[in-house]
Scaffold this active site. Structure first.
Site, PDB file in Angstrom:
ATOM      1  N   ARG A 199       0.267  -8.816  13.621  1.00  0.00           N
ATOM      2  CA  ARG A 199      -0.369  -7.801  12.765  1.00  0.00           C
ATOM      3  C   ARG A 199      -1.236  -8.466  11.695  1.00  0.00           C
ATOM      4  O   ARG A 199      -2.302  -7.957  11.345  1.00  0.00           O
ATOM      5  CB  ARG A 199       0.703  -6.900  12.134  1.00  0.00           C
TER       6      ARG A 199
ATOM      7  N   ARG B 170      -9.317   0.792   9.021  1.00  0.00           N
ATOM      8  CA  ARG B 170      -8.905  -0.584   9.313  1.00  0.00           C
ATOM      9  C   ARG B 170      -9.963  -1.328  10.123  1.00  0.00           C
ATOM     10  O   ARG B 170      -9.743  -2.506  10.436  1.00  0.00           O
ATOM     11  CB  ARG B 170      -7.622  -0.556  10.137  1.00  0.00           C
TER      12      ARG B 170
ATOM     13  N   LYS C 112       0.830  -1.213   0.000  1.00  0.00           N
ATOM     14  CA  LYS C 112       0.000   0.000   0.000  1.00  0.00           C
ATOM     15  C   LYS C 112       0.867   1.267   0.000  1.00  0.00           C
ATOM     16  O   LYS C 112       0.657   2.179  -0.798  1.00  0.00           O
ATOM     17  CB  LYS C 112      -0.942   0.017   1.232  1.00  0.00           C
TER      18      LYS C 112
ATOM     19  N   ARG D   7      11.916  -5.324   4.748  1.00  0.00           N
ATOM     20  CA  ARG D   7      11.549  -3.914   4.505  1.00  0.00           C
ATOM     21  C   ARG D   7      12.483  -2.954   5.233  1.00  0.00           C
ATOM     22  O   ARG D   7      12.782  -3.137   6.403  1.00  0.00           O
ATOM     23  CB  ARG D   7      10.105  -3.670   4.950  1.00  0.00           C
TER      24      ARG D   7
ATOM     25  N   ARG E  65      11.637  -1.181  10.831  1.00  0.00           N
ATOM     26  CA  ARG E  65      10.600  -0.869  11.821  1.00  0.00           C
ATOM     27  C   ARG E  65      10.573  -1.916  12.921  1.00  0.00           C
ATOM     28  O   ARG E  65      10.693  -3.107  12.656  1.00  0.00           O
ATOM     29  CB  ARG E  65       9.232  -0.799  11.123  1.00  0.00           C
TER      30      ARG E  65
HETATM   31  P1  ADP Z   1       2.214  -1.876   3.225  1.00  0.00           P
HETATM   32  O1  ADP Z   1       2.252  -0.361   3.151  1.00  0.00           O
HETATM   33  O2  ADP Z   1       0.997  -2.447   2.564  1.00  0.00           O
HETATM   34  O3  ADP Z   1       2.430  -2.402   4.605  1.00  0.00           O
HETATM   35  P2  ADP Z   1       4.761  -1.672   1.801  1.00  0.00           P
HETATM   36  O4  ADP Z   1       4.434  -0.811   0.642  1.00  0.00           O
HETATM   37  O5  ADP Z   1       5.518  -1.045   2.917  1.00  0.00           O
HETATM   38  O6  ADP Z   1       3.431  -2.413   2.358  1.00  0.00           O
HETATM   39  O7  ADP Z   1       5.570  -2.943   1.236  1.00  0.00           O
HETATM   40  C1  ADP Z   1       6.079  -3.932   2.124  1.00  0.00           C
HETATM   41  C2  ADP Z   1       7.446  -4.417   1.615  1.00  0.00           C
HETATM   42  O8  ADP Z   1       7.239  -5.159   0.416  1.00  0.00           O
HETATM   43  C3  ADP Z   1       8.422  -3.301   1.287  1.00  0.00           C
HETATM   44  O9  ADP Z   1       9.707  -3.710   1.636  1.00  0.00           O
HETATM   45  C4  ADP Z   1       8.277  -3.133  -0.245  1.00  0.00           C
HETATM   46  O10 ADP Z   1       9.493  -2.676  -0.848  1.00  0.00           O
HETATM   47  C5  ADP Z   1       7.943  -4.559  -0.681  1.00  0.00           C
HETATM   48  N1  ADP Z   1       7.005  -4.613  -1.819  1.00  0.00           N
HETATM   49  C6  ADP Z   1       5.943  -3.792  -2.053  1.00  0.00           C
HETATM   50  N2  ADP Z   1       5.294  -4.166  -3.177  1.00  0.00           N
HETATM   51  C7  ADP Z   1       5.951  -5.258  -3.649  1.00  0.00           C
HETATM   52  C8  ADP Z   1       5.772  -6.116  -4.799  1.00  0.00           C
HETATM   53  N3  ADP Z   1       4.774  -5.932  -5.663  1.00  0.00           N
HETATM   54  N4  ADP Z   1       6.641  -7.133  -4.956  1.00  0.00           N
HETATM   55  C9  ADP Z   1       7.662  -7.340  -4.068  1.00  0.00           C
HETATM   56  N5  ADP Z   1       7.882  -6.570  -2.981  1.00  0.00           N
HETATM   57  C10 ADP Z   1       7.043  -5.541  -2.772  1.00  0.00           C
HETATM   58  P1  AMP Z   2       1.134   0.713   9.142  1.00  0.00           P
HETATM   59  O1  AMP Z   2       2.221   1.725   8.949  1.00  0.00           O
HETATM   60  O2  AMP Z   2      -0.079   1.002   8.327  1.00  0.00           O
HETATM   61  O3  AMP Z   2       1.635  -0.698   8.997  1.00  0.00           O
HETATM   62  O4  AMP Z   2       0.663   0.878  10.655  1.00  0.00           O
HETATM   63  C1  AMP Z   2       1.556   0.667  11.733  1.00  0.00           C
HETATM   64  C2  AMP Z   2       0.776   0.582  13.037  1.00  0.00           C
HETATM   65  O5  AMP Z   2       0.126   1.842  13.310  1.00  0.00           O
HETATM   66  C3  AMP Z   2      -0.341  -0.460  13.083  1.00  0.00           C
HETATM   67  O6  AMP Z   2       0.133  -1.774  13.400  1.00  0.00           O
HETATM   68  C4  AMP Z   2      -1.237   0.116  14.191  1.00  0.00           C
HETATM   69  O7  AMP Z   2      -0.680  -0.116  15.477  1.00  0.00           O
HETATM   70  C5  AMP Z   2      -1.148   1.615  13.910  1.00  0.00           C
HETATM   71  N1  AMP Z   2      -2.193   2.031  12.949  1.00  0.00           N
HETATM   72  C6  AMP Z   2      -1.995   2.531  11.700  1.00  0.00           C
HETATM   73  N2  AMP Z   2      -3.173   2.803  11.115  1.00  0.00           N
HETATM   74  C7  AMP Z   2      -4.143   2.446  11.985  1.00  0.00           C
HETATM   75  C8  AMP Z   2      -5.558   2.442  11.949  1.00  0.00           C
HETATM   76  N3  AMP Z   2      -6.220   2.874  10.874  1.00  0.00           N
HETATM   77  N4  AMP Z   2      -6.226   1.999  13.045  1.00  0.00           N
HETATM   78  C9  AMP Z   2      -5.569   1.592  14.145  1.00  0.00           C
HETATM   79  N5  AMP Z   2      -4.234   1.529  14.240  1.00  0.00           N
HETATM   80  C10 AMP Z   2      -3.516   1.955  13.171  1.00  0.00           C
END
Ligand code: ADP
Ligand code: AMP
Length: 216
Positions: free
Chosen positions: A170, A88, A13, A127, A159
């Site tokens: 998660r 969420r 995302k 990541r 992270r």
């Molecule tokens: P989200 O925001 O949904 O938690 P991220 O955008 O942070 O996910 O992506 C999670 C990890 O996967 C990151 O390290 C990113 O570089 C990698 N990633 C994202 N999209 C893809 C894809 N289509 N194929 C392989 N790796 C990906």
């Molecule tokens: P994310 O960066 O989206 O993976 O979010 C990291 C963390 O932030 C999550 O595991 C939750 O603890 C908190 N968080 C982010 N967005 C929300 C949401 N919409 N509702 C509740 N907690 C959230």
């Protein structure tokens, strides 16, 4: 145009939101990034959110909804936003709908990026994130200079909540609390499923295609 990017943690995302927001001129609103910024600045909200985030739990709805409402009320979000990580829960989705309704608006599109669980674990394990929330992956999206953001050169970090135990929680929380939104938005005719297992570039192309179709 208000677009909600739905999908499990690690679906891509944030990656796609960064790419699309630039191309479409839409503001990227990531609830996770806003929480992390509050945590870094030790604000009262950051301190309240920390324990939940460390455990991989959701921050309570009242805090989250107030925070996102505040963000969406800023002038740069008046023409639309690309929401990443919010809503969420069904309560958050209702709150978003109510807020947009007050402005005579609605959510326009909900791309649901689907990726199987085993792949999510591998993605989150590799990541690396920049201070500004740009994301990289050791294998799938490595930075040009190891450990440094391509855009601003800032040091990358892993992270805390990307540790394997927290990632598992998660995903569990996502399955329990967020997946009801798939049907919620499907019933409203807003959901479009995107195959998130393709390459970053291909997923981006697919997403842009559904967004551009909407604009026609
Ligand atoms: P989200 O925001 O949904 O938690 P991220 O955008 O942070 O996910 O992506 C999670 C990890 O996967 C990151 O390290 C990113 O570089 C990698 N990633 C994202 N999209 C893809 C894809 N289509 N194929 C392989 N790796 C990906
Ligand atoms: P994310 O960066 O989206 O993976 O979010 C990291 C963390 O932030 C999550 O595991 C939750 O603890 C908190 N968080 C982010 N967005 C929300 C949401 N919409 N509702 C509740 N907690 C959230």
């Amino acid at each position: 145009m208000y677009i909600v990017l739905l999908g499990p943690p690690g679906a891509g995302k944030g990656t796609q939101a960064s790419l699309i927001s630039e191309k479409m001129g839409l503001v990227h609103v990531s609830s996770g990034d806003i929480f992390r910024e509050n945590l870094k600045n030790l604000t009262p909200l950051g301190k309240q959110a920390q324990a939940f985030m460390d455990r991989g739990e959701l921050v309570p709805d009242d805090l989250t909804i107030a925070m996102v409402k505040d963000r969406l009320n800023q002038p740069d979000c008046q023409k639309g936003a690309l929401l990443d990580g919010f809503p969420r829960t069904p309560a958050q989705a209702e709150a978003l709908a109510a807020m947009l309704k007050e402005w005579g608006l609605t959510v326009n599109l909900v791309p649901y990026i689907s990726v199987p669980e085993a792949e999510l674990i591998e993605r989150l394990g590799g990541r690396w994130t920049s201070q500004k929330g740009r994301v990289y992956h050791v294998k799938y999206n490595p930075p040009k200079v190891p450990g440094r953001c391509d855009v601003d050169g800032s040091p990358l970090f892993q992270r805390e909540d990307d540790k394997p135990e927290t990632v598992k929680n998660r995903i569990k929380v996502y399955l329990q609390q967020t997946t009801p939104l798939i049907d919620y938005y499907k019933e409203q005719g807003l959901l479009v499923e995107i195959d998130g297992t393709k390459s970053i570039k291909e997923v981006g192309t697919d997403l842009l295609a559904v967004i551009k179709k909407l604009k026609k």
